[in-house]
Design an enzyme around this catalytic site. Structure first.
Site, mmCIF file in Angstrom:
data_model
loop_
_atom_site.group_PDB
_atom_site.id
_atom_site.type_symbol
_atom_site.label_atom_id
_atom_site.label_comp_id
_atom_site.label_asym_id
_atom_site.label_seq_id
_atom_site.Cartn_x
_atom_site.Cartn_y
_atom_site.Cartn_z
ATOM 1 N N ASP A 23 0.812 -1.224 0.000
ATOM 2 C CA ASP A 23 0.000 0.000 0.000
ATOM 3 C C ASP A 23 0.843 1.271 0.000
ATOM 4 O O ASP A 23 0.426 2.303 0.528
ATOM 5 C CB ASP A 23 -0.951 0.013 1.206
ATOM 6 C CG ASP A 23 -1.961 -1.124 1.164
ATOM 7 O OD1 ASP A 23 -2.299 -1.572 0.059
ATOM 8 O OD2 ASP A 23 -2.395 -1.574 2.237
ATOM 9 N N GLU A 24 2.018 1.210 -0.606
ATOM 10 C CA GLU A 24 2.884 2.381 -0.654
ATOM 11 C C GLU A 24 3.308 2.748 -2.072
ATOM 12 O O GLU A 24 4.203 3.570 -2.264
ATOM 13 C CB GLU A 24 4.126 2.162 0.218
ATOM 14 C CG GLU A 24 3.816 2.088 1.712
ATOM 15 C CD GLU A 24 5.068 2.093 2.573
ATOM 16 O OE1 GLU A 24 6.166 2.292 2.011
ATOM 17 O OE2 GLU A 24 4.940 1.900 3.793
#
Length: 282
Positions: A226-227
């Site tokens: 999620d980055e």
């Protein structure tokens, strides 16, 4: 015959790049229909997207000439024929709101996609896929067999020559190796306004914190969970009276809209990577 192309490029910023590109297109019989540019003063990079019609030059010859231009200006570039929809594979698990939304938009002519297959670790949406005449691949994930399944997924992506993989609420973490192979061409929808509430159950995290806004983030997939570089985000207002289930129901519409916009922009070659960020020419 007239042919429409999209040229995307990034390079070290310096005077004269726009002149060089526009002059190049004029020299080769190109007529610019749409153009956008961005100078990133922080990194010293220049980004550009040009959509143009070309009458006089074949695509192989045009690519050869663009390569010469790119070498002169240290450009990373892409040339894309506008008439060719982007070949795409969609991954999904057991929540189908984003999948259903994408399929409806695609069937309505709102997304420039050629959806080659729907891949899932569950059977829930095989009938939905069949209703759109799209092949459905059920690849269940059993403990200890993740590498085998990912190898089959990558084989399918290569077989379909997919330029884009959409994780439409595919609730599995991709391995580092698969993320590397799909770098820059896999889009995930995360049901949170990242960087807040990463990982599992973001609506539960948001409810526990008593947030007044919930959001969704479409981003490119990287090995860091999620980055990845963010393409699009949006939010919806909520209040203390809503349960976790209410938050999720409210967030579904936001997820659909955010993912659809990200997929549309990517398929129209409007998203350029800028390190850990993106440049989006909407």
């Amino acid at each position: 015959m007239n042919a429409t192309y999209v040229l995307t490029l990034s390079c070290p910023d310096k005077p004269g790049i726009v002149h060089a590109v526009s002059g190049f297109l004029l020299q080769h019989g190109g007529n610019i229909e749409e153009a956008a540019q961005f100078n990133d003063h922080a990194t010293g990079l220049f980004f550009m997207r040009v959509q143009f019609v070309c009458e006089c030059v074949s695509e192989p010859e045009l690519r050869q000439q663009v390569q010469a231009l790119a070498q002169a200006h240290q450009m990373r570039w892409g040339l894309h024929a506008w008439h060719e929809p982007m070949r795409c594979v969609i991954f999904v698990s057991q929540q189908g709101h984003c999948l259903n939304d994408l399929l409806f938009r695609w069937k309505s002519g709102l997304l420039r996609l050629d959806i080659r297959a729907i891949v899932s670790n569950h059977r829930d949406f095989y009938q939905l896929a069949a209703s759109y005449n799209i092949p459905f691949q059920h690849l269940p994930l059993r403990p200890g067999h993740k590498a085998e399944v990912e190898a089959r997924q990558l084989e399918l992506i290569a077989q379909e020559q997919a330029e884009l993989v959409v994780l439409a609420r595919y609730m599995q973490i991709l391995s580092d190796g698969m993320c590397e192979q799909l770098a820059g061409r896999a889009i995930n929808i995360h049901h949170s306004f990242l960087p807040s509430f990463k990982g599992a159950k973001p609506y539960h995290q948001a409810h526990q914190r008593g947030v007044k806004l919930i959001g969704a983030t479409a981003h490119y997939v990287t090995a860091a969970l999620d980055e990845g570089p963010i393409i699009e985000q949006d939010v919806a207002r909520v209040d203390h009276s809503l349960s976790v289930e209410d938050l999720a129901a409210s967030g579904h519409d936001t997820e659909c809209a955010v993912l659809a916009r990200a997929v549309k922009w990517h398929s129209e070659h409007r998203v350029l990577l800028n390190g850990h960020k993106t440049v989006v020419f909407r």
